[in-house]
Design a protein around this motif. Structure first.
Motif, PDB file in Angstrom:
ATOM      1  N   LEU A 106       0.868  -1.174   0.000  1.00  0.00           N
ATOM      2  CA  LEU A 106       0.000   0.000   0.000  1.00  0.00           C
ATOM      3  C   LEU A 106       0.904   1.222   0.000  1.00  0.00           C
ATOM      4  O   LEU A 106       1.649   1.461   0.953  1.00  0.00           O
ATOM      5  N   PHE A 107       0.839   1.986  -1.067  1.00  0.00           N
ATOM      6  CA  PHE A 107       1.821   3.034  -1.318  1.00  0.00           C
ATOM      7  C   PHE A 107       1.150   4.379  -1.562  1.00  0.00           C
ATOM      8  O   PHE A 107       0.031   4.454  -2.054  1.00  0.00           O
ATOM      9  N   HIS A 108       1.857   5.438  -1.194  1.00  0.00           N
ATOM     10  CA  HIS A 108       1.533   6.778  -1.658  1.00  0.00           C
ATOM     11  C   HIS A 108       2.840   7.544  -1.781  1.00  0.00           C
ATOM     12  O   HIS A 108       3.722   7.387  -0.935  1.00  0.00           O
ATOM     13  N   PRO A 109       2.998   8.362  -2.826  1.00  0.00           N
ATOM     14  CA  PRO A 109       4.288   9.033  -3.024  1.00  0.00           C
ATOM     15  C   PRO A 109       4.615  10.114  -2.005  1.00  0.00           C
ATOM     16  O   PRO A 109       5.748  10.595  -1.982  1.00  0.00           O
ATOM     17  N   ILE A 110       3.662  10.496  -1.179  1.00  0.00           N
ATOM     18  CA  ILE A 110       3.963  11.341  -0.016  1.00  0.00           C
ATOM     19  C   ILE A 110       3.268  10.754   1.201  1.00  0.00           C
ATOM     20  O   ILE A 110       2.307  10.001   1.073  1.00  0.00           O
ATOM     21  N   GLY A 111       3.776  11.095   2.384  1.00  0.00           N
ATOM     22  CA  GLY A 111       3.237  10.541   3.618  1.00  0.00           C
ATOM     23  C   GLY A 111       1.919  11.171   4.036  1.00  0.00           C
ATOM     24  O   GLY A 111       1.423  12.111   3.404  1.00  0.00           O
ATOM     25  N   ARG A 112       1.375  10.659   5.117  1.00  0.00           N
ATOM     26  CA  ARG A 112       0.043  11.093   5.565  1.00  0.00           C
ATOM     27  C   ARG A 112       0.011  12.574   5.917  1.00  0.00           C
ATOM     28  O   ARG A 112      -0.922  13.292   5.549  1.00  0.00           O
ATOM     29  N   ALA A 113       1.017  13.067   6.633  1.00  0.00           N
ATOM     30  CA  ALA A 113       1.018  14.475   7.046  1.00  0.00           C
ATOM     31  C   ALA A 113       1.146  15.400   5.835  1.00  0.00           C
ATOM     32  O   ALA A 113       0.443  16.413   5.729  1.00  0.00           O
ATOM     33  N   ALA A 114       2.029  15.039   4.899  1.00  0.00           N
ATOM     34  CA  ALA A 114       2.219  15.864   3.701  1.00  0.00           C
ATOM     35  C   ALA A 114       0.964  15.858   2.833  1.00  0.00           C
ATOM     36  O   ALA A 114       0.581  16.892   2.269  1.00  0.00           O
ATOM     37  N   LEU A 115       0.303  14.712   2.749  1.00  0.00           N
ATOM     38  CA  LEU A 115      -0.931  14.630   1.957  1.00  0.00           C
ATOM     39  C   LEU A 115      -2.037  15.462   2.595  1.00  0.00           C
ATOM     40  O   LEU A 115      -2.761  16.176   1.895  1.00  0.00           O
ATOM     41  N   ALA A 116      -2.166  15.376   3.907  1.00  0.00           N
ATOM     42  CA  ALA A 116      -3.182  16.169   4.593  1.00  0.00           C
ATOM     43  C   ALA A 116      -2.938  17.658   4.383  1.00  0.00           C
ATOM     44  O   ALA A 116      -3.868  18.436   4.125  1.00  0.00           O
ATOM     45  N   ALA A 117      -1.674  18.069   4.466  1.00  0.00           N
ATOM     46  CA  ALA A 117      -1.335  19.482   4.247  1.00  0.00           C
ATOM     47  C   ALA A 117      -1.669  19.906   2.823  1.00  0.00           C
ATOM     48  O   ALA A 117      -2.218  21.000   2.601  1.00  0.00           O
ATOM     49  N   ARG A 118      -1.389  19.038   1.856  1.00  0.00           N
ATOM     50  CA  ARG A 118      -1.690  19.337   0.451  1.00  0.00           C
ATOM     51  C   ARG A 118      -3.195  19.529   0.260  1.00  0.00           C
ATOM     52  O   ARG A 118      -3.630  20.385  -0.516  1.00  0.00           O
ATOM     53  N   GLN A 119      -3.975  18.731   0.973  1.00  0.00           N
ATOM     54  CA  GLN A 119      -5.432  18.770   0.824  1.00  0.00           C
ATOM     55  C   GLN A 119      -6.103  19.756   1.775  1.00  0.00           C
ATOM     56  O   GLN A 119      -7.325  19.882   1.763  1.00  0.00           O
ATOM     57  N   GLY A 120      -5.296  20.446   2.611  1.00  0.00           N
ATOM     58  CA  GLY A 120      -5.847  21.431   3.524  1.00  0.00           C
ATOM     59  C   GLY A 120      -6.717  20.830   4.626  1.00  0.00           C
ATOM     60  O   GLY A 120      -7.733  21.393   5.023  1.00  0.00           O
TER      61      GLY A 120
END
Length: 202
Positions: free
Chosen positions: A142-156
């Motif tokens: 199960l992969f994502h190119p950025i981590g959970r914190a970075a993704l949350a920040a990207r999505q506001g």
């Protein structure tokens, strides 16, 4: 088609044309993640929810010409984008719902799933379907190119305690679905949880 599937299809159809240009720097993260899951020459691997097929080239490189690479996605526009990017040359594309795969049981050695888990309508049941098509001791990444914190920040948004990708939620979810988590990385530069297909009764 269920409301869940219709919503997912609409979401990705609207984004398919410019998906790769929105995230142009993700390629090395995909390559590194594939390298970390231990595929071997001749393996049979599925990219579940393959989107525009960004994982297909590193998956093909890992399993070689004798291996089998499949990419399954629910959204025709995403598969069309994969063809335009010529990634269909690296594996066979399937217009298919990963929650009900047109594959026989234990047909695969591994499943790679980028950004998939947050789009699964019934995660436990759906992860069990992925376990069904993988041989015992086969691998799920199960992969994502950025981590959970970075993704949350990207999505506001903020990370909430019920986030499925949090280790304390994901580990038992996988266990209930026939998987045993063997590694978990959640860094700004990537998210990668790797699990092995175990005894479904455990």
């Amino acid at each position: 088609m269920s409301d869940d599937h219709t919503h997912v299809q609409k979401f990705f159809t609207a984004r398919a044309t410019d998906w790769d240009t929105r995230f142009p720097d993700d390629g090395p993260a995909y390559t590194a993640a594939v390298a970390d899951i231990g595929l071997r020459t001749g393996d049979r691997v599925l990219d579940a929810g393959c989107g525009t097929g960004r994982a297909l080239p590193p998956l093909r490189a890992a399993v070689g010409p004798s291996g089998v690479v499949l990419g399954a996605d629910l959204t025709p526009a995403m598969l069309d984008a994969a063809v335009r990017a010529r990634r269909h040359r690296e594996g066979r594309l399937l217009l298919a719902d990963v929650t009900a795969l047109p594959l026989r049981s234990a047909a695969l050695d591994a499943v790679f799933a980028a950004g998939l888990i947050s789009h699964l309508p019934r995660p436990e049941q759906n992860l069990r379907e992925l376990a069904r098509v993988v041989r015992p001791d086969g691998v799920l990444a199960l992969f994502h190119p950025i981590g959970r914190a970075a993704l949350a920040a990207r999505q506001g948004r903020r990370i909430t305690p019920d986030d499925l990708r949090a280790e304390h939620n994901l580990r038992p979810l996988l266990a209930r679905s026939g998987w045993r988590m063997t590694s978990y990385v959640d860094e700004n530069t990537r998210f990668l949880a790797v699990a092995v297909r175990g005894d479904r009764s455990s």
